[in-house]
Write an enzyme that holds these catalytic residues in place. Sequence first.
Site, PDB file in Angstrom:
ATOM      1  N   GLU A 198       0.831  -1.344   0.166  1.00  0.00           N
ATOM      2  CA  GLU A 198      -0.118  -0.019   0.004  1.00  0.00           C
ATOM      3  C   GLU A 198       0.905   1.185   0.139  1.00  0.00           C
ATOM      4  O   GLU A 198       0.414   2.274  -0.657  1.00  0.00           O
ATOM      5  CB  GLU A 198      -0.929   0.053   1.261  1.00  0.00           C
ATOM      6  CG  GLU A 198      -1.946  -1.339   1.104  1.00  0.00           C
ATOM      7  CD  GLU A 198      -3.046  -1.331   2.299  1.00  0.00           C
ATOM      8  OE1 GLU A 198      -4.095  -0.961   2.124  1.00  0.00           O
ATOM      9  OE2 GLU A 198      -2.233  -1.733   3.203  1.00  0.00           O
TER      10      GLU A 198
ATOM     11  N   GLU B  57      -3.491  -9.637   3.834  1.00  0.00           N
ATOM     12  CA  GLU B  57      -4.357  -9.193   5.139  1.00  0.00           C
ATOM     13  C   GLU B  57      -5.616 -10.097   5.187  1.00  0.00           C
ATOM     14  O   GLU B  57      -5.795 -10.669   6.539  1.00  0.00           O
ATOM     15  CB  GLU B  57      -5.031  -7.810   5.083  1.00  0.00           C
ATOM     16  CG  GLU B  57      -4.034  -6.625   5.285  1.00  0.00           C
ATOM     17  CD  GLU B  57      -3.235  -6.091   4.150  1.00  0.00           C
ATOM     18  OE1 GLU B  57      -2.815  -5.088   4.113  1.00  0.00           O
ATOM     19  OE2 GLU B  57      -3.341  -6.677   3.299  1.00  0.00           O
TER      20      GLU B  57
END
Length: 254
Positions: free
Chosen positions: A108, A128
């Site tokens: 990210e 995640e």
Amino acid sequence: MSDEVLVDVDGGVAVITINRPQARNAVNGAVARGIAAALDELEERKDVAAYVLTGAGGTFSAGMDLKGFLSGDFPVLEGRGFGGIVEAPPKKPIIAAIEGYALAGGCELALACDIIVASEEATFGLPEPKRGLVAGAGGIMRLPRRIPYHIAMEIALTGDHFPASRLYEVGLVNHVTPVGEALARAVELAKKIAANAPLALAATKRVIVESADWSRDEMFKKQAEIINPVFGSKDAMEGAAAFAEKRAPRWKGE
């Protein structure tokens, strides 16, 4: 700026290095604060026109420091987001130079950059869901805007790792280099960018980023509000004069 974040400025380019190699550059609160502090200073410096974000020790970042997370060290800053950057990327161009892992929050961070250079052994992913978490630092919003929908879904839903070569094929990675050469290539590219006029660079980046939300009717009006001051700047006059005189321009950012 701190032991966790190093900054080196040369030739108009600032290299910002996440310096936690013993933890695969996992992002903790100190890293987030360090990146934010570095950008706060560098955004005001006229001798810096572009950035490179990288990681020490042969890896970019394995994401959020989960051990720190369990102890209450959450690397998110108000108004800045994860890593001190994902919700408020800098106005100046920023390139991610990636070796090794760019996973979870590390991926990210890369997605918050404007250009991505990766070595041939670099690995990306949003794992995640494998940890009961969600990629909430911009990954699942930015990824489908950068690559085809179905590929973004595969990356986000499987949580698997994907090689730089695959992401180069779909347009997420700009350049793939031999192992150990991502930073050098990113700096070379950043210096090419930094040779251009700083006001023009900032305006160009702003239009590209913000125009995604503009309607057809307002596109040129909003663009004009951003770029017209550039045409009336001292740098614009300098650019024309340098061209006419067949010399390199001397930008002042004015």
